[in-house]
Design a protein around this motif. Sequence first.
Motif, PDB file in Angstrom:
ATOM      1  N   ALA A  96       0.830  -1.206   0.000  1.00  0.00           N
ATOM      2  CA  ALA A  96       0.000   0.000   0.000  1.00  0.00           C
ATOM      3  C   ALA A  96       0.861   1.251   0.000  1.00  0.00           C
ATOM      4  CB  ALA A  96      -0.932  -0.012   1.213  1.00  0.00           C
ATOM      5  N   ALA A  97       1.964   1.223   0.744  1.00  0.00           N
ATOM      6  CA  ALA A  97       2.860   2.388   0.755  1.00  0.00           C
ATOM      7  C   ALA A  97       3.370   2.686  -0.653  1.00  0.00           C
ATOM      8  CB  ALA A  97       4.032   2.140   1.703  1.00  0.00           C
ATOM      9  N   GLY A  98       3.687   1.626  -1.401  1.00  0.00           N
ATOM     10  CA  GLY A  98       4.139   1.819  -2.778  1.00  0.00           C
ATOM     11  C   GLY A  98       3.065   2.438  -3.653  1.00  0.00           C
ATOM     12  N   ASP A 141       9.993  -9.130   0.405  1.00  0.00           N
ATOM     13  CA  ASP A 141      10.979  -8.153  -0.063  1.00  0.00           C
ATOM     14  C   ASP A 141      10.365  -7.074  -0.963  1.00  0.00           C
ATOM     15  OD1 ASP A 141      10.400 -10.084  -1.971  1.00  0.00           O
ATOM     16  OD2 ASP A 141      12.353  -9.913  -2.952  1.00  0.00           O
ATOM     17  N   THR A 142       9.107  -7.223  -1.296  1.00  0.00           N
ATOM     18  CA  THR A 142       8.471  -6.247  -2.187  1.00  0.00           C
ATOM     19  C   THR A 142       7.157  -5.697  -1.633  1.00  0.00           C
ATOM     20  OG1 THR A 142       7.271  -8.000  -3.366  1.00  0.00           O
ATOM     21  CG2 THR A 142       9.433  -7.352  -4.249  1.00  0.00           C
ATOM     22  N   GLY A 143       6.530  -6.451  -0.743  1.00  0.00           N
ATOM     23  CA  GLY A 143       5.153  -6.147  -0.386  1.00  0.00           C
ATOM     24  C   GLY A 143       4.213  -6.805  -1.381  1.00  0.00           C
ATOM     25  N   SER A 144       2.924  -6.910  -1.022  1.00  0.00           N
ATOM     26  CA  SER A 144       1.949  -7.603  -1.868  1.00  0.00           C
ATOM     27  C   SER A 144       0.745  -6.722  -2.164  1.00  0.00           C
ATOM     28  CB  SER A 144       1.474  -8.898  -1.184  1.00  0.00           C
ATOM     29  OG  SER A 144       2.494  -9.869  -1.143  1.00  0.00           O
ATOM     30  N   TRP A 145       0.151  -6.990  -3.321  1.00  0.00           N
ATOM     31  CA  TRP A 145      -1.125  -6.399  -3.702  1.00  0.00           C
ATOM     32  C   TRP A 145      -2.164  -7.511  -3.783  1.00  0.00           C
ATOM     33  CZ3 TRP A 145       0.465  -2.916  -8.482  1.00  0.00           C
ATOM     34  CH2 TRP A 145       1.179  -1.799  -8.014  1.00  0.00           C
TER      35      TRP A 145
END
Length: 481
Positions: free
Chosen positions: A307-309, A376-380
């Motif tokens: 979400a931050a991305g 390592d990336t975050g998820s959607w």
Amino acid sequence: MEGDGFLEDADYYDDFGFTMEPDCIQKSTRFLPAFLGDYLAQGSAQQRKIKCGLVSCVSVLVLIFVVIVLAGFIVLISHLVGGDDATSSSSSQDNTAEVPSVDVPSSFTTNIAEQIFWNGKLATQVSGFMSVDNESRNSKINYTEKEEYGPYTHDSVEYLNTQNMKLINNGICRYYPQHYNNIFSWVPKGEYMGKKEAYGQSLDWFSYETKTSNGNIADFQLLADGNTPVVLNVTVTSSKDIMKESIHFTDFQEATIDPSVFQTPDSCVGEGIICDGGSIETMDMILFSPTNDTSLMNKNTGDLNGAAGSICEATQENSLRSADFISLYSVEVNTAWGQYGICYNGYCNGANTYSVGRAASFRVKDQEGQCSDNSDTGSWFSLVAGAQCTEDQQIEDGTCSWKVVSHQTTITGECLKSHGFVSSCESDPLIPFTSSAQILQEALNNCENVSEQKLLAKEQETDSQAHNDMTYFGALLIHNI
């Protein structure tokens, strides 16, 4: 008189006392200068006749000469005047003949380097290989795109035909409503603008402008070397936005392309795979919403880093508004993930109807990170309506895949900004947006929960629902120009 011959005319005239001159003198002296008339009148009749004959001969010769000179002069003038017209006509014909035209082969292959700018900001930069068959109305582009927010690439394939467009990103296929279009179909209607220097070449420049079906202005510019396109520039201008696309062609070759090239892979058939080893878990999901609709049905959400991305991307595009809302939910899910669906207008493109979709943030991994470890990336995530549990359903029953456990808080974009979120995005603009994720968590913990205020506001808006529907629809139009 001598002999028996006839009298000379002049003698006859003299004998009868007439004072008439020879006929030529009578007729011509009135047109001659006085000195020449006096000359002809002197001497005997015979001498005068001889003089008259000589003068007549000379006069005829002079007249012929004058006529010839005048005729020559007239011809010369006619030639000069007509010659200018002929030269002009010839020049015009020559210019017409010399105006280059472009006859792009109906079937070809080429390398491409493409850039797309949205309101002056670089939105897409890709390079790849294009195959086109205008007769069968098929095209295929294999291209690689560098990820803006980290050391990742998107390996993509685009298929276009008369029915739709299929776009494969890192192995995941999605359908879009666009149809095949010959990108050079406008060229016969274009205007030749002359020569232009580009890429170390002197190229023929063609231009064409038209109005699109939705009222936008489309401007096409082509630079070509003979029948070989070198650069195609397209600018689409709406009342709010300007999109500019530039495609540079290299190694452009006329080619006969096997129909199998345009056959889509198995990944575009069916609804994709389901990840193995799914379990039922409760996790936090964050919804970034530019409207006051904070429901999760047919929406994209993210974990903290994902979400931050997404919100940082909005700050880069200057689309994070103070009136936007960020909501934190606790959601129970079946982690037998399906393909991630890109959700818009109540539809999630690429998702099936019964699973929670998942991807690494910005879909940067193989298979978009559907089944991988994305720490390592975050998820959607994509939460499709068909997979949502009703009040009477449980995920354990296998009839649904997600349900809301609780709506923890909703904060405003204004409060998030006040915590320094925008500056953190600028200083740390790379996946997984660690600094921005920390500030987002602080804001969710400390900003005022405005969800109750929003519910009250929504209830108050029911009396003017028609107005708000128009406002919401107008916002959608702006975002989809």
